[in-house]
Structure formats: structure tokens, C-alpha cells
Design a protein around this motif. Structure first.
Motif, PDB file in Angstrom:
ATOM      1  N   THR A 175       3.924  15.099   3.562  1.00 50.48           N
ATOM      2  CA  THR A 175       2.635  14.501   3.189  1.00 50.48           C
ATOM      3  C   THR A 175       1.792  15.605   2.571  1.00 50.48           C
ATOM      4  O   THR A 175       1.643  16.666   3.182  1.00 50.48           O
ATOM      5  CB  THR A 175       1.958  13.952   4.468  1.00 50.48           C
ATOM      6  OG1 THR A 175       2.822  12.971   5.031  1.00 50.48           O
ATOM      7  CG2 THR A 175       0.622  13.316   4.171  1.00 50.48           C
ATOM      8  N   THR A 204      -1.173  10.165  -0.536  1.00 51.42           N
ATOM      9  CA  THR A 204      -2.193   9.113  -0.624  1.00 51.42           C
ATOM     10  C   THR A 204      -3.620   9.625  -0.501  1.00 51.42           C
ATOM     11  O   THR A 204      -4.516   9.117  -1.172  1.00 51.42           O
ATOM     12  CB  THR A 204      -1.902   7.955   0.347  1.00 51.42           C
ATOM     13  OG1 THR A 204      -2.557   6.802  -0.143  1.00 51.42           O
ATOM     14  CG2 THR A 204      -2.358   8.212   1.763  1.00 51.42           C
ATOM     15  N   PHE A 256       0.607  10.691  10.089  1.00 50.52           N
ATOM     16  CA  PHE A 256       1.355   9.918   9.090  1.00 50.52           C
ATOM     17  C   PHE A 256       2.701  10.557   8.793  1.00 50.52           C
ATOM     18  O   PHE A 256       3.725   9.861   8.713  1.00 50.52           O
ATOM     19  CB  PHE A 256       0.525   9.706   7.826  1.00 50.52           C
ATOM     20  CG  PHE A 256      -0.543   8.681   8.038  1.00 50.52           C
ATOM     21  CD1 PHE A 256      -0.238   7.329   8.044  1.00 50.52           C
ATOM     22  CD2 PHE A 256      -1.851   9.069   8.300  1.00 50.52           C
ATOM     23  CE1 PHE A 256      -1.216   6.374   8.299  1.00 50.52           C
ATOM     24  CE2 PHE A 256      -2.832   8.119   8.541  1.00 50.52           C
ATOM     25  CZ  PHE A 256      -2.515   6.771   8.537  1.00 50.52           C
ATOM     26  N   SER A 261       0.828  -1.207   0.000  1.00 50.64           N
ATOM     27  CA  SER A 261       0.000   0.000   0.000  1.00 50.64           C
ATOM     28  C   SER A 261       0.865   1.262   0.000  1.00 50.64           C
ATOM     29  O   SER A 261       2.030   1.239  -0.411  1.00 50.64           O
ATOM     30  CB  SER A 261      -0.948  -0.066   1.201  1.00 50.64           C
ATOM     31  OG  SER A 261      -2.232   0.382   0.884  1.00 50.64           O
ATOM     32  N   ASP A 262       0.308   2.368   0.444  1.00 52.32           N
ATOM     33  CA  ASP A 262       1.068   3.622   0.441  1.00 52.32           C
ATOM     34  C   ASP A 262       2.285   3.521   1.348  1.00 52.32           C
ATOM     35  O   ASP A 262       3.368   4.016   1.020  1.00 52.32           O
ATOM     36  CB  ASP A 262       0.177   4.780   0.881  1.00 52.32           C
ATOM     37  CG  ASP A 262       0.939   6.082   0.907  1.00 52.32           C
ATOM     38  OD1 ASP A 262       1.343   6.543  -0.179  1.00 52.32           O
ATOM     39  OD2 ASP A 262       1.175   6.632   1.992  1.00 52.32           O
ATOM     40  N   THR A 263       2.127   2.851   2.478  1.00 52.67           N
ATOM     41  CA  THR A 263       3.250   2.716   3.421  1.00 52.67           C
ATOM     42  C   THR A 263       4.432   2.045   2.727  1.00 52.67           C
ATOM     43  O   THR A 263       5.580   2.480   2.872  1.00 52.67           O
ATOM     44  CB  THR A 263       2.813   1.884   4.645  1.00 52.67           C
ATOM     45  OG1 THR A 263       1.609   2.449   5.161  1.00 52.67           O
ATOM     46  CG2 THR A 263       3.871   1.873   5.724  1.00 52.67           C
ATOM     47  N   SER A 323      -2.056   5.130  -2.372  1.00 53.24           N
ATOM     48  CA  SER A 323      -2.616   3.775  -2.438  1.00 53.24           C
ATOM     49  C   SER A 323      -4.004   3.852  -3.061  1.00 53.24           C
ATOM     50  O   SER A 323      -4.580   4.917  -3.185  1.00 53.24           O
ATOM     51  CB  SER A 323      -2.642   3.108  -1.059  1.00 53.24           C
ATOM     52  OG  SER A 323      -3.203   3.955  -0.088  1.00 53.24           O
ATOM     53  N   GLN A 332      -6.785   2.652  -1.954  1.00 47.53           N
ATOM     54  CA  GLN A 332      -7.921   2.594  -1.027  1.00 47.53           C
ATOM     55  C   GLN A 332      -8.492   3.962  -0.668  1.00 47.53           C
ATOM     56  O   GLN A 332      -9.438   4.033   0.101  1.00 47.53           O
ATOM     57  CB  GLN A 332      -7.513   1.819   0.238  1.00 47.53           C
ATOM     58  CG  GLN A 332      -6.170   2.214   0.843  1.00 47.53           C
ATOM     59  CD  GLN A 332      -6.261   3.031   2.106  1.00 47.53           C
ATOM     60  OE1 GLN A 332      -7.335   3.432   2.507  1.00 47.53           O
ATOM     61  NE2 GLN A 332      -5.120   3.291   2.740  1.00 47.53           N
ATOM     62  N   LYS A 333      -7.950   5.028  -1.178  1.00 47.59           N
ATOM     63  CA  LYS A 333      -8.415   6.344  -0.748  1.00 47.59           C
ATOM     64  C   LYS A 333      -9.387   6.960  -1.770  1.00 47.59           C
ATOM     65  O   LYS A 333     -10.550   6.581  -1.815  1.00 47.59           O
ATOM     66  CB  LYS A 333      -7.215   7.264  -0.523  1.00 47.59           C
ATOM     67  CG  LYS A 333      -6.396   6.891   0.704  1.00 47.59           C
ATOM     68  CD  LYS A 333      -6.941   7.599   1.928  1.00 47.59           C
ATOM     69  CE  LYS A 333      -6.037   7.465   3.115  1.00 47.59           C
ATOM     70  NZ  LYS A 333      -6.189   6.220   3.881  1.00 47.59           N
ATOM     71  N   ASP A 375       4.201  11.981   0.159  1.00 41.69           N
ATOM     72  CA  ASP A 375       3.132  11.016   0.425  1.00 41.69           C
ATOM     73  C   ASP A 375       1.822  11.721   0.049  1.00 41.69           C
ATOM     74  O   ASP A 375       1.376  12.627   0.739  1.00 41.69           O
ATOM     75  CB  ASP A 375       3.175  10.642   1.912  1.00 41.69           C
ATOM     76  CG  ASP A 375       1.952   9.830   2.360  1.00 41.69           C
ATOM     77  OD1 ASP A 375       1.091   9.513   1.517  1.00 41.69           O
ATOM     78  OD2 ASP A 375       1.882   9.525   3.572  1.00 41.69           O
ATOM     79  N   THR A 392      -4.053  13.368   6.351  1.00 40.27           N
ATOM     80  CA  THR A 392      -5.371  12.737   6.462  1.00 40.27           C
ATOM     81  C   THR A 392      -5.949  12.855   7.871  1.00 40.27           C
ATOM     82  O   THR A 392      -7.155  12.895   8.046  1.00 40.27           O
ATOM     83  CB  THR A 392      -5.279  11.241   6.092  1.00 40.27           C
ATOM     84  OG1 THR A 392      -4.403  11.097   4.983  1.00 40.27           O
ATOM     85  CG2 THR A 392      -6.632  10.670   5.719  1.00 40.27           C
TER      86      THR A 392
HETATM   87  C1  PLP Z   1      -1.274  10.419   4.669  1.00 43.18           C
HETATM   88  C2  PLP Z   1      -1.267   8.940   4.768  1.00 43.18           C
HETATM   89  N1  PLP Z   1      -0.117   8.281   4.588  1.00 43.18           N
HETATM   90  C3  PLP Z   1      -0.059   6.941   4.661  1.00 43.18           C
HETATM   91  C4  PLP Z   1      -1.164   6.196   4.945  1.00 43.18           C
HETATM   92  C5  PLP Z   1      -1.048   4.713   5.012  1.00 43.18           C
HETATM   93  O1  PLP Z   1      -1.667   4.209   3.903  1.00 43.18           O
HETATM   94  P1  PLP Z   1      -1.749   2.647   3.600  1.00 43.18           P
HETATM   95  O2  PLP Z   1      -2.522   2.047   4.719  1.00 43.18           O
HETATM   96  O3  PLP Z   1      -2.408   2.600   2.281  1.00 43.18           O
HETATM   97  O4  PLP Z   1      -0.349   2.148   3.586  1.00 43.18           O
HETATM   98  C6  PLP Z   1      -2.382   6.825   5.135  1.00 43.18           C
HETATM   99  C7  PLP Z   1      -3.592   6.039   5.461  1.00 43.18           C
HETATM  100  O5  PLP Z   1      -4.611   6.529   5.879  1.00 43.18           O
HETATM  101  C8  PLP Z   1      -2.434   8.228   5.042  1.00 43.18           C
HETATM  102  O6  PLP Z   1      -3.578   8.864   5.221  1.00 43.18           O
END
Ligand code: PLP
Length: 381
Positions: free
Chosen positions: A141, A170, A100, A74-76, A189, A191-192, A168, A145
Motif C-alpha cells: 500500500t 488509494t 489495509f 471501489s479500491d477494494t 478509488s 472517494q479519497k 494499493d 491510510t
Molecule cells: C489504503 C486503503 N486501501 C483500501 C481502502 C478501501 O477502499 P474502498 O473502500 O474504496 O474500497 C482504503 C479505504 O480507506 C484505504 O485507505
């Protein structure tokens, strides 16, 4: 006086900030074309992955000379493969304004043990980019979020910077304009904003990022799932769909379906507009009510996806318990699911307003916020 419940409910009460609500009208039948039980390295699998990459490029307007890869975790996973692969070549500045971003600071300072210049802002504020030295590598970022605070644009990032910018994005990608010329590494990722599935990350590399990858070898070991080079050369296959390890072809199909929907609503412009209209509806509501406010202190930095709200009424006795009770009531009424503030963030609500959310649902939710607020004020007494 008994508090009157609003007459209408949102048709879709899913306002979670990730995984976010799926595209309007989604059904599992839409994934029937997924090549299940086939190798992702067979022609059909590779074609799907390549299409996902190229449609991402088309919708986001990623320049032709930037690489786009689908990567694990995922994004991580995407952020961490960038940090582990690229940092250490020059001084690093870490910018964080919520949970994050703070997590990436921990990675760099405590795990990679780099002597980074750490710039942090409190929840509700943003780091002043005028104070950042872009001749260092800068990690940030785009949209926080968990605080609902975003960069308004990339104007403060110089075109002639010597360092790399690692962003980042995401909860920004697909809902906010991203200035590709100012971003050397961008991650997100599925999922957002497009309501895709978890597990897969996307990494976008500028030519300067590729140059760094090919000219610099970090002092620390790199696990296989982080490795983007072999023998000092970029593994080009990753960026045409030859993924490092096995992706879920069901998730890939789901992403392709979401990308198709994105095109049907006008591509990036349509997606940005949908999130902006949703956020505006919430902002207008807050402006008219004295008991609730945006967590973002400056309207120019207020997120149009993860809208974070705080209760400001002096009658509230325990802010955290109150916000939790409001979120619970909204969930119990079936009008808003998963809208409690993030666990590390200040007490309040977080309403996802990203592009898959329908404005009519946001509008139907807002009277319920007032209803739940009044009910909890009454319950306190
Ligand atoms: C700004 C930000 N970075 C990273 C993540 C982690 O994303 P993932 O769970 O897709 O790795 C999130 C998840 O909510 C996020 O909001």
C-alpha cells in the motif's frame, strides 16, 4: 482557569479520511450534465467514461501504453481483481504497515492460500524495501491510510525486476507522485483525494501486467467482476470505458467535475502541493507542542494525506478513551468531523489533509486541537 475556546472555526470541518471532503465550492448543481436514465453503453455514457479515463491519464501522467480501467467495488474491488487475476504465477511478497495492507495479506494467505513471504511493520514504521526481493510479485500500500505512513518514493524498486509490483495507492493517487515505471498494477478509488464518491475503483496496468494476464491462468475460479481477459486476451473494452457492469453515471459525472477542479489548481503538481501544505501546517503545530506527535516515526515517511497523530502527555490515564473524547469534543464543537483514529490503529487522531482540504481550514482547526486536549486533561482530573 477556564480554557478559552478559539475565536475562529474552520469554514469546513470535514476532515474524514474517506469519503473525503468534496472539492471546494461543490454543489449538486455541478452534476447537472450527468446522463441520468441513459445507458452507460449509449454514446453519451461511453464518452463520459472514456473522458474519465483519459483525464485521469492526463492528470496523473500515466504512460500512454498503460491501461486504465474503471472497475466495480471501489479500491477494494480493484485490488482484489488484481490479486485474484495475477498472483500464483510466481512467489509473492506481501508488505504491510497498517490495517489495509494487513487485509491484503489475509486475502493472499488465507483466501488464495499462497505461501507468501509476509513482511510487516508496526504502526508508525514502514517495511524496509531494501529487504524485499522484487523478482517475486510484491503487494503493498503506497500510503497507509490508518497509520499515516507512506513510501517516500519508488527508488528501492528495481527497474529490471522480474516480479510485478501491485500497489494499493488509494490514499496517495492525486496527492503524491507515483513512479509509474516502478508500478505494474496501481489501484485507487474516487472517494479519497478528489473527494469523489464510493463504489468505483480504478485499476492501472503496465504492459508487463497485461502480459501476465494474457499468459497466465490462475488455478482458482474468477467471478465475472474480476475477469479482465477472455480467451487469453485482454478485454480491451474495459480500458476505454466499456465497464464490466453498470457504473453510476452520477458518480462518473462527479469524478469528471473533480478532475476539472484538479486541472484548475495546477493538475498533479497543484494537488500534491495542496496536500503537502496542509500536512506541513499540522506537522509544524505538533513540533511546537510537547503533548502531541506524528504516529510516523520517520518524517521522510509521514503521510501528507492521512495525518495520524498520537497524544504523548504523561498525564493521560487511558489513551484510547482520551483520544476518543478529544475527537468527540471536536465533533461536538463542529470543528472537525470523523477525526478519530481508525478502529484497528493505535489511539489518536487522524486528520485528512488531502488536496480538497483548504489550508485555512487546517490552520483554523489546530488551536481547537489544543483546546480539546486541555479540556480533556481537565476533565480527567
Ligand atoms: C489504503 C486503503 N486501501 C483500501 C481502502 C478501501 O477502499 P474502498 O473502500 O474504496 O474500497 C482504503 C479505504 O480507506 C484505504 O485507505
Amino acid at each position: 482557569m477556564a480554557i478559552q475556546a478559539p475565536a475562529a472555526r474552520p469554514a469546513n470541518p470535514r476532515f474524514s479520511s474517506g469519503p473525503c471532503t468534496k472539492i471546494p465550492g461543490f454543489s449538486l448543481d455541478m452534476l447537472a450534465d450527468a446522463p441520468l436514465g441513459r445507458s452507460h453503453r449509449a454514446a453519451v455514457g461511453k464518452a463520459k467514461l472514456k473522458e474519465a479515463i483519459e483525464t485521469t491519464r492526463e492528470i496523473l501522467g500515466v504512460p500512454a501504453d498503460y491501461r486504465i480501467g474503471i472497475v466495480p467495488a471501489s479500491d477494494t474491488g480493484a485490488v482484489e481483481m488484481a490479486l485474484w487475476s495475477l498472483l500464483g504465477a510466481r512467489k509473492v511478497t506481501m508488505c504491510a504497515w497498517e490495517s489495509f495492507g494487513a487485509g491484503w495479506v489475509t486475502d493472499v494467505v488465507k483466501q488464495l492460500k499462497l505461501d507468501a513471504d509476509v513482511k510487516k511493520a508496526e504502526y508508525g514504521d514502514i517495511v524496509d524495501f531494501a529487504t524485499v526481493d522484487f523478482n517475486t510479485d510484491v503487494v503493498f500500500t503506497w500510503n497507509g491510510t490508518t497509520s499515516g505512513v507512506r513510501l517516500p518514493n519508488g527508488d528501492a524498486i528495481p527497474a529490471d525486476r522480474e516480479g510485478l509490483t501491485i500497489c494499493d495507492a488509494t490514499s496517495a493517487a492525486f496527492a503524491m507522485d507515483l513512479p509509474w515505471d516502478k508500478l505494474d498494477v496501481t489501484t485507487f478509488s474516487w472517494q479519497k483525494v478528489l473527494g469523489g464518491e464510493g463504489g468505483h475503483g480504478v485499476i492501472v496496468l503496465s504492459p508487463r501486467a497485461v502480459e501476465r494476464l494474457e499468459s497466465y491462468t490462475p488455478a482458482w475460479p474468477l467471478p465475472k467482476i474480476f475477469r479482465m481477459t477472455k480467451g487469453g486476451k485482454l478485454i480491451e473494452g474495459i480500458f476505454v470505458g466499456e465497464t464490466i457492469n453498470t457504473p453510476s453515471m452520477l458518480c462518473v459525472e462527479d469524478y469528471l467535475v473533480a478532475l476539472d477542479w484538479a486541472k484548475s489548481v495546477g493538475g498533479l503538481k497543484g494537488l500534491v502541493g495542496r496536500a503537502a501544505a496542509n500536512a506541513q501546517a499540522i506537522w509544524d503545530f505538533c513540533a511546537a507542542k510537547p503533548w502531541i506527535a506524528n504516529l510516523a516515526n520517520d518524517a521522510a515517511t509521514a503521510s501528507t494525506t492521512s495525518v495520524c497523530l498520537k497524544f504523548t502527555d504523561a498525564r493521560i490515564k487511558d489513551g484510547a478513551a482520551f483520544a476518543k473524547a478529544v475527537a468527540k469534543r471536536l465533533e461536538k464543537e463542529g470543528v472537525a468531523l470523523d477525526v478519530g483514529a481508525y478502529r484497528d490503529a493505535p489511539a489518536g487522531l487522524r486528520i485528512w489533509a488531502g488536496s480538497t482540504v483548504e489550508t485555512a481550514d487546517v490552520e483554523a482547526l489546530l488551536p481547537w486541537l489544543e483546546y480539546a486536549f486541555e479540556a480533556e486533561i481537565a476533565a480527567q482530573a
